[in-house]
Motif scaffolding. Structure first.
Motif, mmCIF file in Angstrom:
data_model
loop_
_atom_site.group_PDB
_atom_site.id
_atom_site.type_symbol
_atom_site.label_atom_id
_atom_site.label_comp_id
_atom_site.label_asym_id
_atom_site.label_seq_id
_atom_site.Cartn_x
_atom_site.Cartn_y
_atom_site.Cartn_z
ATOM 1 N N ALA A 54 0.905 -1.100 0.047
ATOM 2 C CA ALA A 54 -0.129 -0.078 0.004
ATOM 3 C C ALA A 54 0.771 1.166 -0.145
ATOM 4 O O ALA A 54 0.667 2.392 -0.710
ATOM 5 C CB ALA A 54 -0.931 0.138 1.306
ATOM 6 N N CYS A 57 2.272 1.551 -3.399
ATOM 7 C CA CYS A 57 1.617 2.083 -4.451
ATOM 8 C C CYS A 57 0.947 3.867 -4.224
ATOM 9 O O CYS A 57 0.901 4.242 -5.257
ATOM 10 C CB CYS A 57 -0.055 1.279 -4.196
ATOM 11 S SG CYS A 57 -0.153 -0.286 -4.599
ATOM 12 N N PHE A 81 -5.529 4.155 -0.559
ATOM 13 C CA PHE A 81 -4.178 3.631 -0.137
ATOM 14 C C PHE A 81 -4.046 4.196 1.417
ATOM 15 O O PHE A 81 -3.359 3.608 2.243
ATOM 16 C CB PHE A 81 -3.013 4.490 -0.909
ATOM 17 C CG PHE A 81 -3.002 4.003 -2.326
ATOM 18 C CD1 PHE A 81 -3.184 2.630 -2.808
ATOM 19 C CD2 PHE A 81 -3.025 4.755 -3.390
ATOM 20 C CE1 PHE A 81 -3.313 2.151 -3.976
ATOM 21 C CE2 PHE A 81 -2.939 4.346 -4.638
ATOM 22 C CZ PHE A 81 -3.075 2.983 -5.057
ATOM 23 N N PHE A 116 -8.522 -2.387 -3.624
ATOM 24 C CA PHE A 116 -7.431 -2.285 -4.470
ATOM 25 C C PHE A 116 -7.664 -2.883 -5.991
ATOM 26 O O PHE A 116 -6.871 -2.308 -6.920
ATOM 27 C CB PHE A 116 -6.551 -3.260 -3.810
ATOM 28 C CG PHE A 116 -5.605 -2.677 -2.712
ATOM 29 C CD1 PHE A 116 -4.795 -1.658 -3.031
ATOM 30 C CD2 PHE A 116 -5.982 -2.436 -1.417
ATOM 31 C CE1 PHE A 116 -4.077 -0.820 -2.068
ATOM 32 C CE2 PHE A 116 -5.548 -2.021 -0.480
ATOM 33 C CZ PHE A 116 -4.439 -1.203 -0.798
ATOM 34 N N SER A 159 -1.469 -2.449 -7.116
ATOM 35 C CA SER A 159 -2.797 -2.433 -6.329
ATOM 36 C C SER A 159 -3.344 -3.921 -6.708
ATOM 37 O O SER A 159 -3.993 -4.337 -5.771
ATOM 38 C CB SER A 159 -3.481 -1.280 -7.014
ATOM 39 O OG SER A 159 -3.067 -0.176 -6.435
#
Length: 184
Positions: A54, A57, A81, A116, A159
């Motif tokens: 995360a 990302c 996120f 996600f 993701s």
């Protein structure tokens, strides 16, 4: 002198109670969910991996979000996120200090997989649109735009990978909880 018989009952939270004979059918007021046990090292490792994905990302998305199409999509990505950086951090801290696994973790993991997946799909769609625009135009800073677009693609792929981890974690948690309830 009156003597009564008692049966000793032990519960997983290390409490022991004595029940008078004939009262063996009385159940503890605590539900089974408070007694869920699991391998903490694996749980902490999986949550830590989800947290790192995360964060990666977020960093990659922040670098390439200038090319992202739409305020709603950008807000959904940052919200996903951000939430899935804060919550796993708190879960990891809880597991480290010895908290039990909450039943809502299955829903949380499933919701994470869905979010996600959506963010990854939106990111790939946005990358594709920018890529098609770049193929039909000529701009002086084409290499920089291509680099930012590639960062967005990497964020989208990560993701989707994180969505797979959350879905797998949800299935494993669901099976584990089902087995615990089946035994009790």
């Amino acid at each position: 002198m009156i003597t009564t018989m008692a049966t000793r009952m032990e519960f997983p939270n290390s409490r022991t109670i004595l029940l008078h004979d004939g009262m063996q059918n009385i159940h503890s007021s605590h539900s089974t969910r408070h007694y869920l046990q699991r391998n903490r090292n694996i749980t902490i490792a999986v949550k830590f991996l989800q947290l790192l994905l995360a964060i990666a990302c977020l960093v990659l998305f922040s670098s390439g979000d200038q090319l992202y199409s739409g305020v709603v999509r950008t807000s959904l990505a940052y919200g996903t996120f951000g939430a899935y950086i804060i919550i796993p951090t708190l879960l990891i801290a809880g597991f480290i200090i010895g908290e039990e696994s909450p039943i809502l973790l299955v829903g949380y993991n499933l919701f994470g997989a869905v979010l996600f997946s959506i963010v990854g799909a939106f990111g790939i769609d946005s990358w594709w649109r920018v890529q098609m625009d770049l193929d039909h135009t000529s701009v002086p800073n084409m290499a920089e735009i291509q680099h930012l677009n590639d960062l967005k693609l990497i964020s989208s792929i990560l993701s989707l990978v994180n969505a797979v981890f959350y879905a797998a974690d949800s299935v494993v948690e669901g099976i584990f909880i089902r087995e615990v309830y089946r035994r009790n």
